[in-house]
Design a protein around this motif. Sequence first.
Motif, short mmCIF file in Angstrom:
data_model
loop_
_atom_site.label_atom_id
_atom_site.label_comp_id
_atom_site.label_asym_id
_atom_site.label_seq_id
_atom_site.Cartn_x
_atom_site.Cartn_y
_atom_site.Cartn_z
N LEU A 117 0.83 -1.20 0.00
CA LEU A 117 0.00 0.00 0.00
C LEU A 117 0.87 1.26 0.00
O LEU A 117 0.58 2.23 -0.70
N ALA A 118 1.96 1.23 0.75
CA ALA A 118 2.88 2.38 0.78
C ALA A 118 3.48 2.63 -0.60
O ALA A 118 3.60 3.78 -1.05
N VAL A 119 3.86 1.55 -1.28
CA VAL A 119 4.41 1.70 -2.64
C VAL A 119 3.34 2.27 -3.56
O VAL A 119 3.61 3.17 -4.36
N LEU A 120 2.13 1.77 -3.43
CA LEU A 120 1.03 2.26 -4.26
C LEU A 120 0.78 3.75 -4.02
O LEU A 120 0.63 4.53 -4.97
N GLU A 121 0.75 4.16 -2.76
CA GLU A 121 0.52 5.57 -2.44
C GLU A 121 1.66 6.45 -2.91
O GLU A 121 1.44 7.56 -3.43
N THR A 122 2.89 5.99 -2.78
CA THR A 122 4.05 6.76 -3.25
C THR A 122 4.02 6.91 -4.76
O THR A 122 4.24 8.00 -5.30
N THR A 123 3.71 5.82 -5.45
CA THR A 123 3.63 5.86 -6.92
C THR A 123 2.52 6.79 -7.37
O THR A 123 2.70 7.58 -8.31
N ARG A 124 1.39 6.73 -6.70
CA ARG A 124 0.27 7.62 -7.03
C ARG A 124 0.69 9.08 -6.85
O ARG A 124 0.38 9.94 -7.68
N GLY A 125 1.39 9.36 -5.76
CA GLY A 125 1.86 10.73 -5.53
C GLY A 125 2.81 11.19 -6.62
O GLY A 125 2.74 12.35 -7.07
N MET A 126 3.68 10.30 -7.07
CA MET A 126 4.61 10.66 -8.15
C MET A 126 3.85 10.94 -9.44
O MET A 126 4.17 11.89 -10.17
N LEU A 127 2.84 10.13 -9.72
CA LEU A 127 2.02 10.37 -10.92
C LEU A 127 1.30 11.70 -10.83
O LEU A 127 1.23 12.45 -11.83
N MET A 128 0.75 12.01 -9.67
CA MET A 128 0.04 13.28 -9.50
C MET A 128 0.97 14.46 -9.71
O MET A 128 0.62 15.45 -10.35
N ARG A 129 2.18 14.38 -9.15
CA ARG A 129 3.15 15.47 -9.33
C ARG A 129 3.58 15.60 -10.78
O ARG A 129 3.78 16.71 -11.29
N THR A 130 3.68 14.48 -11.49
CA THR A 130 4.02 14.52 -12.93
C THR A 130 2.91 15.21 -13.72
O THR A 130 3.18 16.04 -14.58
N ILE A 131 1.67 14.85 -13.41
CA ILE A 131 0.53 15.47 -14.11
C ILE A 131 0.47 16.98 -13.83
O ILE A 131 0.25 17.79 -14.74
N GLN A 132 0.75 17.38 -12.58
CA GLN A 132 0.74 18.79 -12.22
C GLN A 132 1.86 19.54 -12.94
O GLN A 132 1.68 20.67 -13.38
N ALA A 133 3.00 18.90 -13.09
CA ALA A 133 4.14 19.54 -13.76
C ALA A 133 3.87 19.70 -15.25
O ALA A 133 4.33 20.69 -15.85
#
Length: 135
Positions: A117-133
């Motif tokens: 779950l931690a890996v999933l949440e971290t990956t999701r956060g990275m995807l969100m930051r990529t989309i925002q960038a």
Amino acid sequence: MDLDRALAVSAAGMSAQSTRLRVVAENMANQDSLGQTPGADPYRRRTVSFSNRLDRELGVQVLGSPRMGTDSKAFPQHYDPSNPAADDKGYVKRPNVDSLIELMDMREAQGSYKANLAVLETTRGMLMRTIQALG
């Protein structure tokens, strides 16, 4: 994209740990289930194991389908001649479920689930930051 792979692997790991927790719950729920007739076998502890399989689309190893089995350990017996499940010598077979083993399996599955779950949440956060960038 490698983040897609991380999401797929984490999701497969969480699914596997959920299956393990379900099997532990079944074992614990049936730890007092005796046979119905004299000398009959009681509930036999269930086990689950996994193998790796290659997800060709993602190009990564993920967990394969779970294989259900049973624990071949002998049934413990106790003397209770008044029990309907007692054999002709008065012994009743008890399920081969050990609460301590089940508890340890549950804790291990819980820890692995949390890690995935931690890996999933971290990956999701990275995807969100990529989309925002990109936006």
